[in-house]
Motif scaffolding. Structure first.
Motif, PDB file in Angstrom:
ATOM      1  N   VAL A 127     -57.839 -41.739 -37.481  1.00  0.00           N
ATOM      2  CA  VAL A 127     -56.480 -42.403 -37.653  1.00  0.00           C
ATOM      3  C   VAL A 127     -56.087 -42.240 -39.217  1.00  0.00           C
ATOM      4  O   VAL A 127     -54.686 -41.929 -39.340  1.00  0.00           O
ATOM      5  N   ALA A 128     -57.015 -42.288 -39.967  1.00  0.00           N
ATOM      6  CA  ALA A 128     -56.559 -41.933 -41.480  1.00  0.00           C
ATOM      7  C   ALA A 128     -56.126 -40.697 -41.782  1.00  0.00           C
ATOM      8  O   ALA A 128     -55.395 -40.820 -42.626  1.00  0.00           O
ATOM      9  N   GLY A 129     -56.482 -39.991 -41.159  1.00  0.00           N
ATOM     10  CA  GLY A 129     -55.796 -38.481 -40.960  1.00  0.00           C
ATOM     11  C   GLY A 129     -54.273 -38.498 -40.931  1.00  0.00           C
ATOM     12  O   GLY A 129     -53.749 -37.623 -41.408  1.00  0.00           O
ATOM     13  N   ARG A 130     -53.717 -39.398 -40.549  1.00  0.00           N
ATOM     14  CA  ARG A 130     -52.241 -39.501 -40.386  1.00  0.00           C
ATOM     15  C   ARG A 130     -51.569 -39.607 -41.767  1.00  0.00           C
ATOM     16  O   ARG A 130     -50.289 -38.909 -41.976  1.00  0.00           O
ATOM     17  N   LEU A 131     -52.389 -39.828 -42.871  1.00  0.00           N
ATOM     18  CA  LEU A 131     -52.002 -40.116 -44.015  1.00  0.00           C
ATOM     19  C   LEU A 131     -51.630 -38.922 -44.789  1.00  0.00           C
ATOM     20  O   LEU A 131     -51.171 -38.513 -45.708  1.00  0.00           O
ATOM     21  N   LEU A 132     -52.317 -37.569 -44.029  1.00  0.00           N
ATOM     22  CA  LEU A 132     -52.330 -36.351 -44.888  1.00  0.00           C
ATOM     23  C   LEU A 132     -51.188 -35.363 -44.499  1.00  0.00           C
ATOM     24  O   LEU A 132     -50.935 -34.441 -45.114  1.00  0.00           O
ATOM     25  N   GLN A 190     -49.693 -35.498 -33.484  1.00  0.00           N
ATOM     26  CA  GLN A 190     -48.687 -35.148 -34.465  1.00  0.00           C
ATOM     27  C   GLN A 190     -49.243 -33.469 -34.934  1.00  0.00           C
ATOM     28  O   GLN A 190     -48.595 -32.750 -35.298  1.00  0.00           O
ATOM     29  N   TYR A 191     -50.555 -33.463 -35.145  1.00  0.00           N
ATOM     30  CA  TYR A 191     -51.139 -32.131 -35.421  1.00  0.00           C
ATOM     31  C   TYR A 191     -50.983 -31.115 -34.372  1.00  0.00           C
ATOM     32  O   TYR A 191     -50.588 -30.067 -34.889  1.00  0.00           O
ATOM     33  N   THR A 192     -50.949 -31.519 -33.195  1.00  0.00           N
ATOM     34  CA  THR A 192     -50.713 -30.428 -32.142  1.00  0.00           C
ATOM     35  C   THR A 192     -49.286 -30.058 -32.076  1.00  0.00           C
ATOM     36  O   THR A 192     -48.600 -28.879 -31.861  1.00  0.00           O
ATOM     37  N   GLN A 193     -48.222 -30.947 -32.381  1.00  0.00           N
ATOM     38  CA  GLN A 193     -46.958 -30.465 -32.667  1.00  0.00           C
ATOM     39  C   GLN A 193     -46.414 -29.885 -34.166  1.00  0.00           C
ATOM     40  O   GLN A 193     -45.856 -28.836 -33.990  1.00  0.00           O
ATOM     41  N   VAL A 194     -47.258 -30.092 -35.036  1.00  0.00           N
ATOM     42  CA  VAL A 194     -46.996 -29.508 -36.305  1.00  0.00           C
ATOM     43  C   VAL A 194     -47.531 -28.003 -36.370  1.00  0.00           C
ATOM     44  O   VAL A 194     -47.186 -27.016 -36.963  1.00  0.00           O
ATOM     45  N   PHE A 195     -48.786 -28.106 -35.851  1.00  0.00           N
ATOM     46  CA  PHE A 195     -49.845 -26.754 -36.240  1.00  0.00           C
ATOM     47  C   PHE A 195     -49.938 -26.141 -34.972  1.00  0.00           C
ATOM     48  O   PHE A 195     -50.462 -24.936 -35.137  1.00  0.00           O
ATOM     49  N   GLU A 196     -49.740 -26.444 -33.766  1.00  0.00           N
ATOM     50  CA  GLU A 196     -50.117 -25.989 -32.443  1.00  0.00           C
ATOM     51  C   GLU A 196     -49.258 -25.618 -31.463  1.00  0.00           C
ATOM     52  O   GLU A 196     -49.395 -25.319 -30.122  1.00  0.00           O
ATOM     53  N   ASN A 197     -47.903 -25.950 -31.724  1.00  0.00           N
ATOM     54  CA  ASN A 197     -46.795 -25.566 -30.778  1.00  0.00           C
ATOM     55  C   ASN A 197     -47.162 -26.639 -29.778  1.00  0.00           C
ATOM     56  O   ASN A 197     -46.599 -25.960 -28.660  1.00  0.00           O
ATOM     57  N   GLY A 198     -47.641 -27.735 -29.832  1.00  0.00           N
ATOM     58  CA  GLY A 198     -47.763 -28.638 -29.031  1.00  0.00           C
ATOM     59  C   GLY A 198     -48.673 -28.283 -27.581  1.00  0.00           C
ATOM     60  O   GLY A 198     -48.434 -28.846 -26.725  1.00  0.00           O
ATOM     61  N   LYS A 199     -49.800 -27.568 -27.899  1.00  0.00           N
ATOM     62  CA  LYS A 199     -50.628 -27.147 -26.894  1.00  0.00           C
ATOM     63  C   LYS A 199     -51.496 -27.920 -26.336  1.00  0.00           C
ATOM     64  O   LYS A 199     -51.941 -27.920 -25.098  1.00  0.00           O
ATOM     65  N   SER A 200     -51.560 -29.074 -26.947  1.00  0.00           N
ATOM     66  CA  SER A 200     -52.558 -30.269 -26.365  1.00  0.00           C
ATOM     67  C   SER A 200     -52.145 -31.331 -26.116  1.00  0.00           C
ATOM     68  O   SER A 200     -52.612 -32.560 -25.802  1.00  0.00           O
ATOM     69  N   PHE A 201     -50.639 -31.370 -25.657  1.00  0.00           N
ATOM     70  CA  PHE A 201     -49.870 -32.503 -25.318  1.00  0.00           C
ATOM     71  C   PHE A 201     -50.585 -33.093 -23.746  1.00  0.00           C
ATOM     72  O   PHE A 201     -50.596 -34.234 -23.283  1.00  0.00           O
ATOM     73  N   ASP A 202     -50.952 -32.154 -22.996  1.00  0.00           N
ATOM     74  CA  ASP A 202     -51.201 -32.289 -21.779  1.00  0.00           C
ATOM     75  C   ASP A 202     -52.900 -33.374 -21.977  1.00  0.00           C
ATOM     76  O   ASP A 202     -53.011 -33.961 -21.338  1.00  0.00           O
ATOM     77  N   ASP A 203     -53.574 -32.622 -22.795  1.00  0.00           N
ATOM     78  CA  ASP A 203     -55.016 -33.399 -22.840  1.00  0.00           C
ATOM     79  C   ASP A 203     -54.724 -34.809 -23.600  1.00  0.00           C
ATOM     80  O   ASP A 203     -55.425 -35.789 -23.209  1.00  0.00           O
ATOM     81  N   ILE A 204     -53.532 -34.948 -24.536  1.00  0.00           N
ATOM     82  CA  ILE A 204     -53.426 -36.396 -24.781  1.00  0.00           C
ATOM     83  C   ILE A 204     -52.806 -37.120 -23.959  1.00  0.00           C
ATOM     84  O   ILE A 204     -53.407 -38.241 -24.064  1.00  0.00           O
ATOM     85  N   ALA A 205     -52.106 -36.804 -23.137  1.00  0.00           N
ATOM     86  CA  ALA A 205     -51.531 -37.394 -22.043  1.00  0.00           C
ATOM     87  C   ALA A 205     -52.729 -37.806 -20.943  1.00  0.00           C
ATOM     88  O   ALA A 205     -52.685 -38.888 -20.266  1.00  0.00           O
ATOM     89  N   LYS A 206     -53.490 -37.016 -21.019  1.00  0.00           N
ATOM     90  CA  LYS A 206     -54.705 -37.359 -19.983  1.00  0.00           C
ATOM     91  C   LYS A 206     -55.691 -38.660 -20.433  1.00  0.00           C
ATOM     92  O   LYS A 206     -55.856 -39.274 -19.664  1.00  0.00           O
ATOM     93  N   GLN A 207     -55.676 -38.568 -21.646  1.00  0.00           N
ATOM     94  CA  GLN A 207     -56.304 -39.989 -22.225  1.00  0.00           C
ATOM     95  C   GLN A 207     -55.809 -41.014 -21.867  1.00  0.00           C
ATOM     96  O   GLN A 207     -56.535 -42.144 -21.442  1.00  0.00           O
ATOM     97  N   PHE A 208     -54.433 -41.145 -21.878  1.00  0.00           N
ATOM     98  CA  PHE A 208     -53.619 -42.439 -21.424  1.00  0.00           C
ATOM     99  C   PHE A 208     -53.817 -42.486 -19.966  1.00  0.00           C
ATOM    100  O   PHE A 208     -53.904 -43.685 -19.174  1.00  0.00           O
ATOM    101  N   GLU A 209     -53.605 -41.233 -19.319  1.00  0.00           N
ATOM    102  CA  GLU A 209     -53.708 -41.210 -17.750  1.00  0.00           C
ATOM    103  C   GLU A 209     -55.018 -41.972 -17.360  1.00  0.00           C
ATOM    104  O   GLU A 209     -55.276 -42.661 -16.361  1.00  0.00           O
ATOM    105  N   LEU A 210     -56.334 -41.572 -17.826  1.00  0.00           N
ATOM    106  CA  LEU A 210     -57.619 -42.195 -17.361  1.00  0.00           C
ATOM    107  C   LEU A 210     -57.610 -43.603 -17.666  1.00  0.00           C
ATOM    108  O   LEU A 210     -58.193 -44.425 -16.926  1.00  0.00           O
ATOM    109  N   ILE A 211     -57.082 -44.103 -18.871  1.00  0.00           N
ATOM    110  CA  ILE A 211     -57.174 -45.485 -19.155  1.00  0.00           C
ATOM    111  C   ILE A 211     -56.352 -46.225 -18.214  1.00  0.00           C
ATOM    112  O   ILE A 211     -56.706 -47.225 -17.545  1.00  0.00           O
TER     113      ILE A 211
END
Length: 408
Positions: A127-132, A190-211
């Protein structure tokens, strides 16, 4: 006649000199007194009053949470992210400097991060990586990019449960904690939006889905502190893997994770509406267990039970989530008023103001977890008996964020 005029001139000159010197002396004395005590004005917004309190106590930003040495840690990530937001609002350079001083103390020229241990696979350290992001965007210094890439590499290699959820830490196999959603997903998004053209949004959503699918209580709509997919931990329900109780701050971490991730996920992404739905379901469930004061209890569904108390960090996190959710249109507008009631209850019931204007948040749980050594069983008695700490950073950071969203 000439002598009389000369004497009068000398007298007036002498009086004027004394007057000027007297004014200078008074002015200098006032400045000295002000600088030495550095009173924090009650005319400032609560966000600045809280930030100035922290800066007054901790000369260096790495000292937040009474740290004796520089340490890459989630509490610094949380509080200093609130300083970033405060700087964006006020444009006062001292808040930005406080953030960059922390980053530059820890991040080295090769992108390595002091005190950070990659092989621990501790999702708290992301989470502290957000400061970068802001500092890299401003300076284009490659070391910040390398540090972000290092944290992204940890996410790539983070151990996962059989269903694909991130372990909370290497020492907590097959366990997803609500805390971890905030620790990992906003940076990841934020990383996948800025540097990866959003390629990992499905994986991010999956974390919330599992919980959401495995850790939610169907009766209350609240989520338990953690879920053990292996169902092997002594604290885990042998049929569901859920931990025994709800904990306000863990729900707060989850709530903040949702509103912060939604900053980066495009509205036209297939999973965006799903996350907004999770947020709305959670908001409904939380209001049902909100105390009439506007605050929430440490164990939120057991407000009348002996030992329970109105807790600051979870309440601040919910105030921030509701206010931001309403401001962004994720939540109905009524949640802004609910957030305002919570914030006002905090300032009237849980906040003390010192003689020098320092703002002190009381009734904040210092820490709580599951398992480990000594063993934490997740019982009601465990949560209500963990120590409290004034101005714990898990309360001060969300307090600043909530104040900014509410313009308090």
């Amino acid at each position: 006649m000439i002598n009389k005029k000369l004497n009068l001139f000398k007298t007036l000159t002498l009086l004027l000199t004394f007057a000027v010197l007297g004014c200078k002396t008074t002015a200098q004395k006032t400045v000295t007194t002000t600088d030495s005590k550095n009173p924090i004005s009650s005319n400032l917004k609560w966000s600045e009053r809280m930030a100035l309190t922290l800066m007054k106590k901790h000369d260096k930003s790495y000292m937040i949470d009474d740290s004796k040495a520089p340490n890459w840690d989630y509490v610094h990530g949380l509080v200093l992210h609130s300083f970033e937001e405060l700087y964006a609002k006020t444009k006062d350079a001292k808040y930005n400097n406080y953030v960059t001083d922390y980053v530059n103390t820890l991040v080295k020229e090769d992108g390595s991060i002091d005190s950070y241990k990659f092989n621990n696979y501790n999702i708290d350290m992301i989470v502290a990586g957000r400061l970068l992001f802001n500092i890299y965007d401003t300076t284009k210094d490659k070391k910040y990019l390398l540090a972000m890439q290092l944290l992204r590499k940890q996410i790539e290699e983070q151990p996962r449960t059989p269903s694909g959820g991130f372990w909370h830490k290497k020492i907590y196999p097959n366990q997803m904690w609500l805390d971890g959603l905030y620790m990992g997903e906003p940076f990841y998004a934020q990383y996948t939006q800025v540097f990866e053209n959003g390629k990992s949004f499905d994986d991010i959503a999956k974390q919330f889905e599992l919980i959401n699918n495995n850790d939610k209580d169907p009766k209350t709509g609240l989520l338990y502190h953690a879920w053990d997919e292996s169902k092997k931990m002594p604290w885990a329900n042998k049929e569901t893997g859920k931990s025994p109780n709800f904990w306000s701050r863990s729900l707060g971490w989850y709530a903040m994770a949702l509103v912060d991730v939604l900053d980066y996920m495009p509205k036209d992404h297939p999973k965006q509406k799903e996350l907004v739905e999770y947020l709305n379901d959670l908001a409904v469930a939380l209001v049902k267990v909100q105390d009439k004061s506007g605050l929430w209890y440490q164990v939120p569904d057991m407000g009348t039970r002996d030992g329970n108390y109105l807790e600051a960090s979870g309440s601040a996190m919910f105030a921030y989530t509701f206010a931001k959710g309403a401001n962004k249109g994720y939540l109905p507008s009524k949640y802004k008023a609910i957030a305002a009631k919570t914030f006002d209850a905090m300032t009237s019931k849980l906040v003390k103001v010192e003689a020098d204007g320092s703002v002190i948040i009381t009734q904040a749980c210092a820490v709580a977890g599951l398992g480990g050594n000594p063993y934490r069983d997740g019982s009601y008695e465990y949560y209500v008996n963990e120590r409290k700490k004034d101005n714990d950073p898990k309360a001060t950071g969300p307090f600043i964020l909530a104040a900014l969203e509410l313009n308090k």
